[in-house]
Design a protein around this motif. Structure first.
Motif, PDB file in Angstrom:
ATOM      1  N   LEU A 151       0.838  -1.203   0.000  1.00 23.77           N
ATOM      2  CA  LEU A 151       0.000   0.000   0.000  1.00 23.77           C
ATOM      3  C   LEU A 151       0.871   1.250   0.000  1.00 23.77           C
ATOM      4  CD1 LEU A 151      -2.748   1.410   0.216  1.00 23.77           C
ATOM      5  CD2 LEU A 151      -2.586   1.167   2.706  1.00 23.77           C
ATOM      6  N   VAL A 152       1.909   1.249   0.822  1.00 27.49           N
ATOM      7  CA  VAL A 152       2.811   2.405   0.863  1.00 27.49           C
ATOM      8  C   VAL A 152       3.535   2.561  -0.467  1.00 27.49           C
ATOM      9  CG1 VAL A 152       4.733   3.485   2.071  1.00 27.49           C
ATOM     10  CG2 VAL A 152       3.084   2.101   3.347  1.00 27.49           C
ATOM     11  N   LEU A 153       3.933   1.451  -1.077  1.00 31.60           N
ATOM     12  CA  LEU A 153       4.578   1.517  -2.390  1.00 31.60           C
ATOM     13  C   LEU A 153       3.625   2.105  -3.426  1.00 31.60           C
ATOM     14  CD1 LEU A 153       6.905   0.859  -4.336  1.00 31.60           C
ATOM     15  CD2 LEU A 153       5.929  -1.436  -4.596  1.00 31.60           C
ATOM     16  N   ALA A 154       2.374   1.661  -3.410  1.00 37.61           N
ATOM     17  CA  ALA A 154       1.384   2.207  -4.337  1.00 37.61           C
ATOM     18  C   ALA A 154       1.213   3.701  -4.124  1.00 37.61           C
ATOM     19  CB  ALA A 154       0.048   1.491  -4.147  1.00 37.61           C
ATOM     20  N   TRP A 155       1.258   4.129  -2.875  1.00 35.38           N
ATOM     21  CA  TRP A 155       1.170   5.567  -2.564  1.00 35.38           C
ATOM     22  C   TRP A 155       2.367   6.320  -3.136  1.00 35.38           C
ATOM     23  CZ3 TRP A 155       4.192   8.144   1.470  1.00 35.38           C
ATOM     24  CH2 TRP A 155       3.828   9.472   1.659  1.00 35.38           C
ATOM     25  N   LYS A 156       3.562   5.747  -2.986  1.00 33.52           N
ATOM     26  CA  LYS A 156       4.761   6.389  -3.535  1.00 33.52           C
ATOM     27  C   LYS A 156       4.700   6.458  -5.053  1.00 33.52           C
ATOM     28  CE  LYS A 156       8.053   7.538  -1.701  1.00 33.52           C
ATOM     29  NZ  LYS A 156       8.462   8.880  -1.168  1.00 33.52           N
ATOM     30  N   LEU A 157       4.076   5.455  -5.687  1.00 34.78           N
ATOM     31  CA  LEU A 157       3.932   5.448  -7.144  1.00 34.78           C
ATOM     32  C   LEU A 157       2.718   6.263  -7.594  1.00 34.78           C
ATOM     33  CD1 LEU A 157       6.030   3.142  -6.852  1.00 34.78           C
ATOM     34  CD2 LEU A 157       4.787   1.896  -8.617  1.00 34.78           C
ATOM     35  N   ASP A 158       1.880   6.670  -6.615  1.00 38.41           N
ATOM     36  CA  ASP A 158       0.623   7.364  -6.907  1.00 38.41           C
ATOM     37  C   ASP A 158      -0.233   6.534  -7.868  1.00 38.41           C
ATOM     38  OD1 ASP A 158      -1.257   9.377  -6.654  1.00 38.41           O
ATOM     39  OD2 ASP A 158      -0.443  10.581  -8.293  1.00 38.41           O
ATOM     40  N   ALA A 159      -0.266   5.228  -7.603  1.00 39.67           N
ATOM     41  CA  ALA A 159      -1.057   4.314  -8.430  1.00 39.67           C
ATOM     42  C   ALA A 159      -2.543   4.615  -8.244  1.00 39.67           C
ATOM     43  CB  ALA A 159      -0.748   2.870  -8.051  1.00 39.67           C
ATOM     44  N   GLN A 160      -3.293   4.553  -9.330  1.00 41.87           N
ATOM     45  CA  GLN A 160      -4.698   4.931  -9.287  1.00 41.87           C
ATOM     46  C   GLN A 160      -5.645   3.757  -9.147  1.00 41.87           C
ATOM     47  OE1 GLN A 160      -5.611   8.330  -9.222  1.00 41.87           O
ATOM     48  NE2 GLN A 160      -3.383   8.339  -8.880  1.00 41.87           N
ATOM     49  N   ASN A 161      -5.188   2.560  -9.512  1.00 39.96           N
ATOM     50  CA  ASN A 161      -6.052   1.387  -9.479  1.00 39.96           C
ATOM     51  C   ASN A 161      -5.384   0.250  -8.740  1.00 39.96           C
ATOM     52  OD1 ASN A 161      -8.372   2.242 -11.335  1.00 39.96           O
ATOM     53  ND2 ASN A 161      -6.602   2.577 -12.664  1.00 39.96           N
ATOM     54  N   ARG A 202       7.847   0.912   5.167  1.00 42.60           N
ATOM     55  CA  ARG A 202       7.046   0.680   6.378  1.00 42.60           C
ATOM     56  C   ARG A 202       7.259   1.793   7.401  1.00 42.60           C
ATOM     57  NH1 ARG A 202       9.167  -4.688   5.420  1.00 42.60           N
ATOM     58  NH2 ARG A 202       7.543  -6.061   4.589  1.00 42.60           N
ATOM     59  N   SER A 203       8.471   2.303   7.474  1.00 42.98           N
ATOM     60  CA  SER A 203       8.772   3.341   8.464  1.00 42.98           C
ATOM     61  C   SER A 203       8.008   4.642   8.193  1.00 42.98           C
ATOM     62  CB  SER A 203      10.279   3.627   8.494  1.00 42.98           C
ATOM     63  OG  SER A 203      10.696   4.315   7.319  1.00 42.98           O
ATOM     64  N   LEU A 204       7.583   4.850   6.951  1.00 39.67           N
ATOM     65  CA  LEU A 204       6.831   6.059   6.625  1.00 39.67           C
ATOM     66  C   LEU A 204       5.515   6.129   7.389  1.00 39.67           C
ATOM     67  CD1 LEU A 204       7.401   6.208   2.751  1.00 39.67           C
ATOM     68  CD2 LEU A 204       8.519   7.579   4.523  1.00 39.67           C
ATOM     69  N   ASN A 259       5.155   5.534  10.419  1.00 36.07           N
ATOM     70  CA  ASN A 259       5.407   5.992  11.786  1.00 36.07           C
ATOM     71  C   ASN A 259       5.344   7.512  11.911  1.00 36.07           C
ATOM     72  OD1 ASN A 259       5.860   3.299  12.535  1.00 36.07           O
ATOM     73  ND2 ASN A 259       8.039   3.436  12.048  1.00 36.07           N
ATOM     74  N   GLU A 260       5.377   8.209  10.793  1.00 38.43           N
ATOM     75  CA  GLU A 260       5.305   9.669  10.811  1.00 38.43           C
ATOM     76  C   GLU A 260       3.843  10.074  10.635  1.00 38.43           C
ATOM     77  OE1 GLU A 260       5.300  13.544  10.464  1.00 38.43           O
ATOM     78  OE2 GLU A 260       4.849  12.511   8.581  1.00 38.43           O
ATOM     79  N   PRO A 261       3.257  10.781  11.623  1.00 34.49           N
ATOM     80  CA  PRO A 261       1.810  11.061  11.614  1.00 34.49           C
ATOM     81  C   PRO A 261       1.291  11.691  10.326  1.00 34.49           C
ATOM     82  CG  PRO A 261       2.746  11.637  13.743  1.00 34.49           C
ATOM     83  CD  PRO A 261       3.900  11.298  12.857  1.00 34.49           C
ATOM     84  N   MET A 262       2.015  12.639   9.774  1.00 34.64           N
ATOM     85  CA  MET A 262       1.526  13.297   8.569  1.00 34.64           C
ATOM     86  C   MET A 262       1.533  12.339   7.388  1.00 34.64           C
ATOM     87  SD  MET A 262       0.109  15.784   7.160  1.00 34.64           S
ATOM     88  CE  MET A 262       0.202  16.941   8.547  1.00 34.64           C
ATOM     89  N   ASN A 263       2.601  11.565   7.248  1.00 44.56           N
ATOM     90  CA  ASN A 263       2.643  10.562   6.181  1.00 44.56           C
ATOM     91  C   ASN A 263       1.526   9.539   6.351  1.00 44.56           C
ATOM     92  OD1 ASN A 263       4.814  11.484   4.641  1.00 44.56           O
ATOM     93  ND2 ASN A 263       6.322  10.407   5.892  1.00 44.56           N
ATOM     94  N   PHE A 264       1.301   9.121   7.600  1.00 43.47           N
ATOM     95  CA  PHE A 264       0.253   8.132   7.841  1.00 43.47           C
ATOM     96  C   PHE A 264      -1.103   8.688   7.414  1.00 43.47           C
ATOM     97  CE2 PHE A 264      -3.002   5.941  10.199  1.00 43.47           C
ATOM     98  CZ  PHE A 264      -2.594   4.609  10.170  1.00 43.47           C
ATOM     99  N   LYS A 265      -1.361   9.925   7.734  1.00 42.76           N
ATOM    100  CA  LYS A 265      -2.636  10.531   7.359  1.00 42.76           C
ATOM    101  C   LYS A 265      -2.799  10.587   5.845  1.00 42.76           C
ATOM    102  CE  LYS A 265      -5.548  14.547   8.362  1.00 42.76           C
ATOM    103  NZ  LYS A 265      -5.644  15.833   9.125  1.00 42.76           N
ATOM    104  N   LEU A 266      -1.729  10.934   5.153  1.00 39.92           N
ATOM    105  CA  LEU A 266      -1.784  10.992   3.690  1.00 39.92           C
ATOM    106  C   LEU A 266      -2.014   9.607   3.096  1.00 39.92           C
ATOM    107  CD1 LEU A 266       1.159  13.467   2.998  1.00 39.92           C
ATOM    108  CD2 LEU A 266      -1.292  13.943   2.765  1.00 39.92           C
ATOM    109  N   ILE A 267      -1.336   8.613   3.641  1.00 39.44           N
ATOM    110  CA  ILE A 267      -1.488   7.237   3.142  1.00 39.44           C
ATOM    111  C   ILE A 267      -2.893   6.716   3.447  1.00 39.44           C
ATOM    112  CG2 ILE A 267      -0.665   4.854   3.416  1.00 39.44           C
ATOM    113  CD1 ILE A 267       2.130   6.091   4.023  1.00 39.44           C
ATOM    114  N   TYR A 268      -3.390   7.053   4.629  1.00 39.70           N
ATOM    115  CA  TYR A 268      -4.738   6.624   5.025  1.00 39.70           C
ATOM    116  C   TYR A 268      -5.784   7.200   4.073  1.00 39.70           C
ATOM    117  CZ  TYR A 268      -8.836   5.880   8.027  1.00 39.70           C
ATOM    118  OH  TYR A 268     -10.067   5.490   8.512  1.00 39.70           O
TER     119      TYR A 268
END
Length: 292
Positions: free
Chosen positions: A142-152, A184-186, A188-197
């Protein structure tokens, strides 16, 4: 005739002189115990040989002078040192080139999973996950998809792959495998977690739907909050027995805020606040459950 006789006499004298010299050398060596005594048994012979090689020669033979290197030797030694330095430099250069990100290598890596298409589909994604050593439902994906900004979900396009992998500086399976802990460590950072969520909602929903179906929502919530929110098992149980079939984005985002700000005993929950009805119903259900 006289000249031929003289030549013969000269050669004969030379041979005799040589034999005489050999005879003298033999007797000299014999006096110094440097010749083998064939009358001795095998052990004595071995001792004699050992003595002659290790003791006698060291006493008789003068110390060998260290040979000074010639010009040719100097050139050979310098060339050897030069070659060693060159090989060391060359291997370092190769390693440096391997460490550097290569767009060409990244593109070739993409087509290992995309085949002839410009998108990695479900089959390629399954092989990709297997190669990097994670399950498709692992949060790292999921985090990798977020880094790639995958849409599907389940698909990586060529553009998404190149953009995301460039930002991660990954162009091989090994490099990405070594970056999994970083991904995975991303979380742990609240702002990153919120963006990923927030990203997870749009990533997981059907693109022709504005809401996320409840089964998918429960899976994604478990992935993101299952290990960090102590009340998640109870909340999951509530969703299981609720009438809700989908969850919208406002409800989704408020669940995260609820998990961060409300006490485990729900003592600071304000029923008159701006919480969605979904959470009001959860609080009421949970309190009744505790009373019984």
């Amino acid at each position: 005739m006289h000249s031929d006789a003289a030549v013969v006499n000269f050669q004969l004298n030379s041979h005799l002189s040589t034999l005489a010299n050999i005879h003298k050398i033999y007797h000299t060596l014999n006096r110094l115990n440097l010749t083998e005594d064939t009358s001795q048994d095998d052990n004595q012979t071995g001792n004699l040989r050992s003595c002659s090689s290790s003791d006698s020669f060291s006493k008789v033979m003068p110390p060998r002078k260290k040979r000074r290197p010639t010009t040719g030797d100097d050139l050979t030694a310098k060339k050897s040192r030069h070659d060693g330095v060159y090989r060391k430099y060359d291997s370092t250069r190769i390693r440096s080139e391997d460490d550097m990100f290569s767009s060409k290598r990244c593109l070739e890596w993409f087509y290992e999973y995309a085949g002839k298409d410009d998108v990695v589909g479900p089959e390629g994604m399954e092989k990709f996950c297997e190669d990097i050593g994670v399950e498709p439902e692992n949060v790292a994906m999921l985090v990798l998809a977020w880094k790639l900004d995958a849409q599907n979900m389940g698909y990586f396009t060529l553009q998404e792959w190149l953009k995301g992998m460039t930002s991660l500086q990954c162009d091989t399976t090994e490099k990405l495998r070594n970056s999994l802990d970083y991904l995975r460590s991303l979380l742990n950072e609240p702002m990153n977690f919120k963006l990923i969520y927030r990203y997870a909602f749009d990533f997981a929903r059907e693109k022709d739907q504005r809401s996320l179906d409840m089964n998918t929502a429960k899976c994604m919530l478990g992935l993101l909050l299952g290990k960090t929110w102590p009340l998640f098992p109870v909340f999951h149980q509530f969703l299981e027995q609720s009438k809700y079939k989908v969850i919208n984005k406002d409800q989704w985002c408020n669940v995260l805020e609820f998990s961060r700000s409300i006490n485990l005993d729900l003592s600071n929950y304000d029923e008159d606040g701006a919480w969605p009805v979904l959470l009001d119903e959860f609080v009421e259900w949970y309190k009744e459950k505790q009373m019984t």
